[in-house]
Design an enzyme around this catalytic site. Structure first.
Site, PDB file in Angstrom:
ATOM      1  N   CYS A  86       0.837  -1.191   0.000  1.00  0.00           N
ATOM      2  CA  CYS A  86       0.000   0.000   0.000  1.00  0.00           C
ATOM      3  C   CYS A  86       0.881   1.253   0.000  1.00  0.00           C
ATOM      4  O   CYS A  86       1.788   1.375   0.824  1.00  0.00           O
ATOM      5  CB  CYS A  86      -0.890  -0.011   1.240  1.00  0.00           C
ATOM      6  SG  CYS A  86      -1.856   1.489   1.465  1.00  0.00           S
ATOM      7  N   CYS A  89       0.418   3.099   3.587  1.00  0.00           N
ATOM      8  CA  CYS A  89       0.909   2.610   4.889  1.00  0.00           C
ATOM      9  C   CYS A  89       1.916   1.474   4.783  1.00  0.00           C
ATOM     10  O   CYS A  89       2.443   1.024   5.793  1.00  0.00           O
ATOM     11  CB  CYS A  89      -0.266   2.170   5.760  1.00  0.00           C
ATOM     12  SG  CYS A  89      -0.999   0.597   5.254  1.00  0.00           S
ATOM     13  N   CYS A 135      -7.214  -0.962   1.366  1.00  0.00           N
ATOM     14  CA  CYS A 135      -6.192  -1.500   2.262  1.00  0.00           C
ATOM     15  C   CYS A 135      -6.828  -1.731   3.628  1.00  0.00           C
ATOM     16  O   CYS A 135      -7.485  -0.853   4.175  1.00  0.00           O
ATOM     17  CB  CYS A 135      -5.048  -0.502   2.375  1.00  0.00           C
ATOM     18  SG  CYS A 135      -3.870  -0.907   3.685  1.00  0.00           S
ATOM     19  N   CYS A 138      -5.047   0.916   6.435  1.00  0.00           N
ATOM     20  CA  CYS A 138      -5.262   2.369   6.470  1.00  0.00           C
ATOM     21  C   CYS A 138      -6.545   2.757   5.750  1.00  0.00           C
ATOM     22  O   CYS A 138      -6.863   3.941   5.681  1.00  0.00           O
ATOM     23  CB  CYS A 138      -4.070   3.108   5.872  1.00  0.00           C
ATOM     24  SG  CYS A 138      -3.933   2.966   4.075  1.00  0.00           S
ATOM     25  N   CYS A 158      -8.597  -4.921  -9.982  1.00  0.00           N
ATOM     26  CA  CYS A 158      -8.167  -3.845 -10.879  1.00  0.00           C
ATOM     27  C   CYS A 158      -7.715  -2.682  -9.999  1.00  0.00           C
ATOM     28  O   CYS A 158      -8.524  -2.005  -9.385  1.00  0.00           O
ATOM     29  CB  CYS A 158      -9.349  -3.454 -11.767  1.00  0.00           C
ATOM     30  SG  CYS A 158      -8.939  -2.218 -13.000  1.00  0.00           S
TER      31      CYS A 158
HETATM   32 ZN   LIG Z   1      -2.643   1.061   3.585  1.00  0.00          ZN
END
Ligand SMILES: [Zn+2]
Length: 174
Positions: A86, A89, A135, A138, A158
């Protein structure tokens, strides 16, 4: 066991359905795991904090659920081996092992690196019924998951390049 987006769509592809899928959309799927195998606590920051930390484009995609233009990101055509984390984070979300060529101009995967590291949400914006991928650490927007992907899952995650950082050569410890 892979997370499916069947909750928000009709179940026309029965072969991807398992009994645990609906649970995984709503229930906690266990601790979040970093690349090194450490467990990670959720990250919560104010919009102001995110705006300071992220680039304008990252903030637009991750925190405003924006979408980069197709074929403009730096990862849709990335063929190297490694882990996609991510951009907000650092949580590992996808692996080169499940990346495939979708022709869409966005990085596409048929499974997340670990079920609990992404969360799915129903998204009825823009007059469409879609399943948003965020995610799990976060809550940063990553993209959407569709049921027209390749085997073995039939899923197509996607994802925006902007939402991801690529760690070349990295592997996820169990
Ligand atoms: Zn994250």
């Amino acid at each position: 066991m892979l997370v499916s987006c069947t909750q928000a769509q009709d179940q026309s592809k029965g072969e991807t359905t398992t009994a645990t899928e609906n649970e995984s959309l709503t229930a906690e799927s266990g601790a979040l795991i970093s690349l090194s195998g450490d467990t990670l606590d959720p990250v919560e920051k104010s919009a102001e904090e995110w705006e300071t930390e992220l680039t304008e484009q990252e903030f637009y995609v991750l925190r405003k659920a924006g979408t980069e233009r197709a074929f403009t990101g730096d990862l849709w055509d990335n063929k190297k081996e490694g882990v996609y984390v991510c951009a907000g984070c650092g949580l590992p979300l996808f692996s080169s092992e499940t990346k495939f060529k979708s022709g869409t101009g966005w990085p596409s995967f048929w499974a997340p690196i670990r079920d609990g590291n992404v969360k799915l949400k129903a998204d009825n914006s823009l007059g469409m019924t879609r399943t948003e991928v965020v995610c799990a650490r976060c809550d940063g927007h990553q993209g959407h998951v569709f049921e027209d992907g390749p085997k073995p899952t039939g899923l197509r995650y996607c994802i925006n390049s902007v939402s991801l950082d690529f760690k070349a050569g990295a592997e996820m410890k169990p």
